[in-house]
Design a protein around this motif. Structure first.
Motif, short mmCIF file in Angstrom:
data_model
loop_
_atom_site.label_atom_id
_atom_site.label_comp_id
_atom_site.label_asym_id
_atom_site.label_seq_id
_atom_site.Cartn_x
_atom_site.Cartn_y
_atom_site.Cartn_z
N ALA A 64 1.27 -1.11 -0.05
CA ALA A 64 0.04 -0.21 0.62
C ALA A 64 0.93 1.08 -0.20
O ALA A 64 2.10 1.33 0.64
N LEU A 65 0.36 2.24 -0.44
CA LEU A 65 0.83 3.72 -0.01
C LEU A 65 -0.28 4.30 1.04
O LEU A 65 -1.06 4.68 0.67
N LEU A 66 0.55 5.13 1.38
CA LEU A 66 0.13 6.62 2.77
C LEU A 66 0.29 6.98 2.34
O LEU A 66 1.93 7.79 1.92
N ILE A 67 -0.41 8.83 1.95
CA ILE A 67 -0.02 9.76 1.24
C ILE A 67 -0.69 10.86 2.65
O ILE A 67 -1.28 10.59 2.65
N ILE A 68 0.06 11.49 3.50
CA ILE A 68 0.45 12.27 4.05
C ILE A 68 0.16 13.64 3.70
O ILE A 68 1.40 14.80 3.46
N LEU A 69 -1.17 14.36 3.98
CA LEU A 69 -1.24 15.74 3.61
C LEU A 69 -1.30 17.11 4.84
O LEU A 69 -2.45 16.73 5.27
N GLN A 70 0.03 17.20 5.51
CA GLN A 70 -0.54 18.11 6.43
C GLN A 70 0.14 19.92 5.48
O GLN A 70 0.79 20.43 5.37
N THR A 74 -6.22 26.47 3.79
CA THR A 74 -6.22 26.99 3.00
C THR A 74 -4.94 26.72 2.06
O THR A 74 -4.32 27.02 1.28
N SER A 75 -3.57 25.85 2.77
CA SER A 75 -3.31 25.53 1.42
C SER A 75 -2.90 24.87 1.25
O SER A 75 -1.77 24.17 0.06
N ARG A 120 -5.74 -0.07 2.63
CA ARG A 120 -5.12 -2.11 3.09
C ARG A 120 -4.28 -1.53 1.61
O ARG A 120 -4.26 -0.81 0.97
N ARG A 121 -3.63 -3.24 1.64
CA ARG A 121 -3.13 -4.08 0.72
C ARG A 121 -3.60 -3.39 -0.63
O ARG A 121 -5.01 -3.82 -0.95
N GLY A 122 -2.69 -3.45 -1.77
CA GLY A 122 -2.96 -3.30 -3.04
C GLY A 122 -3.60 -1.62 -3.16
O GLY A 122 -4.77 -1.08 -4.58
N THR A 123 -4.10 -0.67 -1.99
CA THR A 123 -4.60 0.75 -2.82
C THR A 123 -3.95 2.07 -2.37
O THR A 123 -2.28 1.31 -1.58
N ILE A 124 -3.99 3.32 -2.41
CA ILE A 124 -3.44 4.06 -1.99
C ILE A 124 -4.30 4.85 -1.25
O ILE A 124 -5.31 5.25 -1.02
N GLY A 125 -3.59 5.43 0.05
CA GLY A 125 -4.62 5.87 1.22
C GLY A 125 -4.30 7.33 1.10
O GLY A 125 -3.02 8.10 1.48
N ILE A 126 -4.99 8.74 1.08
CA ILE A 126 -4.52 9.75 1.14
C ILE A 126 -5.34 10.26 2.47
O ILE A 126 -6.20 10.20 2.93
N PHE A 127 -3.77 11.05 3.82
CA PHE A 127 -4.73 11.80 4.18
C PHE A 127 -4.95 13.30 4.73
O PHE A 127 -3.90 13.74 4.36
N ASN A 128 -6.07 13.72 4.55
CA ASN A 128 -5.95 15.02 4.81
C ASN A 128 -6.30 15.78 5.79
O ASN A 128 -7.41 15.33 7.11
N ARG A 129 -5.29 16.20 6.52
CA ARG A 129 -4.29 16.73 7.97
C ARG A 129 -4.29 14.67 8.16
O ARG A 129 -5.04 13.87 8.14
N SER A 130 -3.80 14.73 9.94
CA SER A 130 -3.80 13.68 9.88
C SER A 130 -3.69 12.78 11.18
O SER A 130 -3.58 13.97 12.62
N HIS A 131 -2.24 12.26 11.77
CA HIS A 131 -1.98 12.24 13.08
C HIS A 131 -1.04 13.51 13.81
O HIS A 131 -1.06 13.36 15.27
N TYR A 132 -0.63 13.58 12.89
CA TYR A 132 0.66 15.21 13.29
C TYR A 132 -0.62 16.71 13.89
O TYR A 132 0.02 17.03 14.02
N GLU A 133 -2.09 16.65 13.82
CA GLU A 133 -2.93 17.63 14.20
C GLU A 133 -2.05 17.23 16.17
O GLU A 133 -2.23 17.82 16.63
N ASP A 134 -1.79 15.93 16.34
CA ASP A 134 -1.95 15.80 17.77
C ASP A 134 -0.71 16.41 18.50
O ASP A 134 0.28 15.94 19.44
N LYS A 172 4.37 11.52 3.27
CA LYS A 172 4.52 12.79 3.76
C LYS A 172 5.46 14.01 3.02
O LYS A 172 5.95 14.40 3.05
N PHE A 173 3.98 15.06 3.50
CA PHE A 173 4.31 16.13 2.07
C PHE A 173 3.09 17.46 3.08
O PHE A 173 3.09 17.37 3.57
N MET A 174 4.34 18.64 3.64
CA MET A 174 3.82 20.10 4.52
C MET A 174 3.57 20.49 3.40
O MET A 174 4.27 21.16 2.79
N LEU A 175 2.59 21.27 3.00
CA LEU A 175 1.73 22.46 2.02
C LEU A 175 2.28 23.48 2.58
O LEU A 175 2.36 24.08 3.67
#
Length: 274
Positions: A64-70, A74-75, A120-134, A172-175
């Protein structure tokens, strides 16, 4: 990986273990790209390449590929998703936007809801915000104790390492936008009736804490850019630069993963379609 893609990654990545300052990163930097119109066309081509690679990832079904956008308000997290993944088949892509935790989520540890949303395996997951809010809003607004926030950096690193060791690649991408650019984008939401729904008065409250958030981001980037899941700081004042940079890194990463269509146990020549 092309020379351009390698240059983009090298310039935008936060090198694990090295000192880092957001002041050294220009949110309006467009030096990695040429003409705006040509770059937008190239980004559209990259989006199609991402779709083809995602099809291979889905059919392979083992990673799987997880992409985190933080980023601050308005970023451009929503805009990135639309522009970079607009050509990608929806079957193999999931988008999860993290808002304030629910009562049920607060009854668990802060990573509980995050783990449940991982792709899940076989997919790309994109987080719009994430655990980094914590370690961002929780730090700036005092929603957790200093001791709890301090513990979370290494807890997050360990959590992400576990995901990687179990077949999930993490990007992980910080905009990174300027305060002046955010002001223009917030004003645009007030001026356009079709965008009023996007405006949240709490955005102005967070804006009052701009410097504190910038400091919290710097600590987060330095403490949580790791060899297994490094951060990339994306210049996001120019939307076309933001989209091109992220599309380039996603495409290069998927190519490096090199997913393969599975072999079938039968011979296509043995079948005749009536």
């Amino acid at each position: 990986m092309s020379d351009l893609e390698r240059s983009i990654i090298e310039k935008l990545q936060v090198v694990p273990g090295e000192r880092f300052s957001l002041k050294d990163r220009d949110p309006r930097d467009s030096s990695l790209f040429g003409d705006e119109k040509e770059t937008k066309a190239a980004t559209a081509t990259l989006a199609k390449s991402i779709d083809a690679l995602q099809d291979r990832l889905y059919s392979e079904g083992s990673r799987a590929l997880l992409i985190i956008l933080q980023g601050t308000d308005t970023s451009g997290k929503d805009g990135t998703i639309r522009s970079v993944f607009n050509s990608t088949g929806p079957l193999g892509v999931s988008v999860h936007a993290f808002g304030p935790p629910s009562r049920l989520e607060l009854e668990h540890d802060y990573l509980w809801r995050v783990h449940a949303a991982c792709p899940r395996r076989g997919t790309i997951g994109i987080f719009n915000r994430s655990h980094y809010e914590d370690v961002l809003i929780a730090k700036v607004r005092g929603l957790a104790s200093k001791e709890a926030v301090e513990q979370r950096y290494e807890q997050i690193n360990a959590f992400e390492k576990m995901l990687v060791e179990n077949g999930t690649t993490i990007l992980k991408f910080m905009l990174h936008i300027s305060k002046d650019e955010q002001k223009e984008r917030l004003q645009a939401r007030l001026d356009d009736p079709a965008k009023h729904w996007k405006f949240n008065p709490s955005d102005l409250e967070d804006r009052e804490h701009w410097d504190e958030y910038q400091e919290a981001y710097e600590i987060m980037l330095q403490r949580c850019s790791t060899p297994h899941a490094p951060w990339h700081v994306i210049p996001a004042d120019r939307k076309w630069v933001r989209n091109a940079a992220i599309a380039s890194i996603v495409k290069a990463t998927l190519e490096d993963m090199n997913p393969q269509y599975p072999n079938v146990s039968w011979n296509p020549g043995d079948f005749t379609i009536p």
